[in-house]
Design a protein around this motif. Structure first.
Motif, PDB file in Angstrom:
ATOM      1  N   HIS A  71     -38.602 -49.701 -59.870  1.00  0.00           N
ATOM      2  CA  HIS A  71     -37.863 -48.636 -60.535  1.00  0.00           C
ATOM      3  C   HIS A  71     -37.821 -47.394 -59.647  1.00  0.00           C
ATOM      4  O   HIS A  71     -38.797 -47.068 -58.978  1.00  0.00           O
ATOM      5  N   ASN A  72     -36.682 -46.709 -59.655  1.00  0.00           N
ATOM      6  CA  ASN A  72     -36.541 -45.485 -58.864  1.00  0.00           C
ATOM      7  C   ASN A  72     -37.015 -44.254 -59.626  1.00  0.00           C
ATOM      8  O   ASN A  72     -37.496 -43.302 -59.031  1.00  0.00           O
ATOM      9  N   ARG A  73     -36.822 -44.294 -60.934  1.00  0.00           N
ATOM     10  CA  ARG A  73     -37.161 -43.137 -61.754  1.00  0.00           C
ATOM     11  C   ARG A  73     -37.817 -43.614 -63.034  1.00  0.00           C
ATOM     12  O   ARG A  73     -37.390 -44.598 -63.632  1.00  0.00           O
ATOM     13  N   ILE A  74     -38.846 -42.905 -63.454  1.00  0.00           N
ATOM     14  CA  ILE A  74     -39.583 -43.243 -64.663  1.00  0.00           C
ATOM     15  C   ILE A  74     -39.617 -42.000 -65.553  1.00  0.00           C
ATOM     16  O   ILE A  74     -39.896 -40.897 -65.079  1.00  0.00           O
ATOM     17  N   ASP A  80     -37.075 -36.371 -81.655  1.00  0.00           N
ATOM     18  CA  ASP A  80     -35.614 -36.501 -81.661  1.00  0.00           C
ATOM     19  C   ASP A  80     -34.995 -35.676 -80.533  1.00  0.00           C
ATOM     20  O   ASP A  80     -34.018 -36.097 -79.909  1.00  0.00           O
ATOM     21  N   LYS A  81     -35.587 -34.531 -80.258  1.00  0.00           N
ATOM     22  CA  LYS A  81     -35.092 -33.691 -79.154  1.00  0.00           C
ATOM     23  C   LYS A  81     -35.305 -34.399 -77.808  1.00  0.00           C
ATOM     24  O   LYS A  81     -34.430 -34.388 -76.950  1.00  0.00           O
ATOM     25  N   VAL A  82     -36.449 -35.037 -77.650  1.00  0.00           N
ATOM     26  CA  VAL A  82     -36.720 -35.789 -76.416  1.00  0.00           C
ATOM     27  C   VAL A  82     -35.715 -36.926 -76.263  1.00  0.00           C
ATOM     28  O   VAL A  82     -35.197 -37.154 -75.171  1.00  0.00           O
ATOM     29  N   VAL A  83     -35.436 -37.639 -77.348  1.00  0.00           N
ATOM     30  CA  VAL A  83     -34.454 -38.718 -77.292  1.00  0.00           C
ATOM     31  C   VAL A  83     -33.126 -38.172 -76.773  1.00  0.00           C
ATOM     32  O   VAL A  83     -32.525 -38.733 -75.857  1.00  0.00           O
ATOM     33  N   GLN A  84     -32.679 -37.054 -77.334  1.00  0.00           N
ATOM     34  CA  GLN A  84     -31.397 -36.479 -76.916  1.00  0.00           C
ATOM     35  C   GLN A  84     -31.442 -35.997 -75.462  1.00  0.00           C
ATOM     36  O   GLN A  84     -30.494 -36.215 -74.709  1.00  0.00           O
ATOM     37  N   LEU A  85     -32.554 -35.377 -75.068  1.00  0.00           N
ATOM     38  CA  LEU A  85     -32.692 -34.932 -73.675  1.00  0.00           C
ATOM     39  C   LEU A  85     -32.639 -36.114 -72.713  1.00  0.00           C
ATOM     40  O   LEU A  85     -31.990 -36.054 -71.665  1.00  0.00           O
ATOM     41  N   MET A  86     -33.316 -37.200 -73.075  1.00  0.00           N
ATOM     42  CA  MET A  86     -33.308 -38.393 -72.225  1.00  0.00           C
ATOM     43  C   MET A  86     -31.911 -39.000 -72.158  1.00  0.00           C
ATOM     44  O   MET A  86     -31.453 -39.378 -71.078  1.00  0.00           O
ATOM     45  N   ASP A 129     -29.075 -37.469 -72.596  1.00  0.00           N
ATOM     46  CA  ASP A 129     -28.251 -36.552 -71.797  1.00  0.00           C
ATOM     47  C   ASP A 129     -28.533 -36.732 -70.309  1.00  0.00           C
ATOM     48  O   ASP A 129     -27.609 -36.759 -69.488  1.00  0.00           O
ATOM     49  N   GLU A 130     -29.814 -36.856 -69.957  1.00  0.00           N
ATOM     50  CA  GLU A 130     -30.204 -37.014 -68.558  1.00  0.00           C
ATOM     51  C   GLU A 130     -29.689 -38.340 -67.997  1.00  0.00           C
ATOM     52  O   GLU A 130     -29.182 -38.396 -66.878  1.00  0.00           O
ATOM     53  N   LEU A 131     -29.789 -39.403 -68.768  1.00  0.00           N
ATOM     54  CA  LEU A 131     -29.316 -40.712 -68.332  1.00  0.00           C
ATOM     55  C   LEU A 131     -27.796 -40.720 -68.188  1.00  0.00           C
ATOM     56  O   LEU A 131     -27.258 -41.301 -67.245  1.00  0.00           O
ATOM     57  N   SER A 154     -26.716 -38.738 -65.060  1.00  0.00           N
ATOM     58  CA  SER A 154     -26.984 -39.445 -63.796  1.00  0.00           C
ATOM     59  C   SER A 154     -26.249 -40.782 -63.727  1.00  0.00           C
ATOM     60  O   SER A 154     -26.505 -41.583 -62.831  1.00  0.00           O
ATOM     61  N   ASN A 155     -25.354 -41.034 -64.700  1.00  0.00           N
ATOM     62  CA  ASN A 155     -24.553 -42.270 -64.760  1.00  0.00           C
ATOM     63  C   ASN A 155     -25.417 -43.530 -64.821  1.00  0.00           C
ATOM     64  O   ASN A 155     -25.025 -44.562 -64.280  1.00  0.00           O
ATOM     65  N   GLU A 156     -26.575 -43.430 -65.474  1.00  0.00           N
ATOM     66  CA  GLU A 156     -27.441 -44.605 -65.595  1.00  0.00           C
ATOM     67  C   GLU A 156     -27.131 -45.412 -66.847  1.00  0.00           C
ATOM     68  O   GLU A 156     -27.594 -46.532 -66.977  1.00  0.00           O
ATOM     69  N   VAL A 157     -26.374 -44.839 -67.773  1.00  0.00           N
ATOM     70  CA  VAL A 157     -25.964 -45.597 -68.971  1.00  0.00           C
ATOM     71  C   VAL A 157     -24.482 -45.429 -69.178  1.00  0.00           C
ATOM     72  O   VAL A 157     -23.838 -44.566 -68.676  1.00  0.00           O
TER      73      VAL A 157
END
Length: 154
Positions: free
Chosen positions: A50-53, A138-144, A146-148, A151-154
């Motif tokens: 994995h590149n990012r965790i 729930d905020k962490v879920v949304q932040l993750m 958004d981040e994914l 970065s075009n990971e999803v």
């Protein structure tokens, strides 16, 4: 990776975040979503390739109100490996397991490991999350998400 004990109230927040991510993302081939529960040393085997965790877990005794959210690079919370050949691996926490993983995996250790920590004070034997901790989850879920997405990971 989400960590925690789902039968210890707010300590299960990492598992909750992982469940919510799975609901939102379904079966994505682009990312690996892992509910690590109370496992720690198994972290070592999941990092390779994995590149990012992104890690999420509860943190106690911060002095901040329950539900306070922190995001830090893993290197800021990693504990030094114990140089004791009798170290009991099942008693390790993920922060120390990362240190072992860095040493063992060497060049294969992911460079980008970020940790979301949510302050908690309730670890009673119950399965419900407190409202403030669940809101932070729930905020962490949304932040993750958004981040994914960014970065075009999803």
């Amino acid at each position: 990776m989400g960590f925690g004990n789902p039968v210890r109230s707010d300590d299960g927040i990492g598992c909750y975040v992982i469940q919510e991510l799975k609901k939102s993302l379904g079966n994505s081939n682009a990312i690996t979503i892992l509910d690590m529960g109370t496992s720690a040393f198994e972290v070592l085997y999941q990092l390779k390739g994995h590149n990012r965790i992104l890690i999420v877990d509860a943190v106690v005794n911060t002095g901040e109100p329950s539900g306070t959210l922190y995001k830090v690079p893993a290197k800021e919370v990693m504990r030094t490996p114990v140089e004791d050949p009798m170290v009991f691996l099942h008693s390790l926490k993920w922060d120390q397991a990362l240190s072992y993983a860095k040493r063992i995996l060497a060049d294969e250790y992911p460079e980008d490991i970020q940790v979301y920590l949510i302050a908690i004070d309730n670890t009673r034997l119950e399965v419900e999350l407190s409202d403030k901790v669940k809101e932070a989850g729930d905020k962490v879920v949304q932040l993750m998400l958004d981040e994914l997405t960014a970065s075009n990971e999803v």
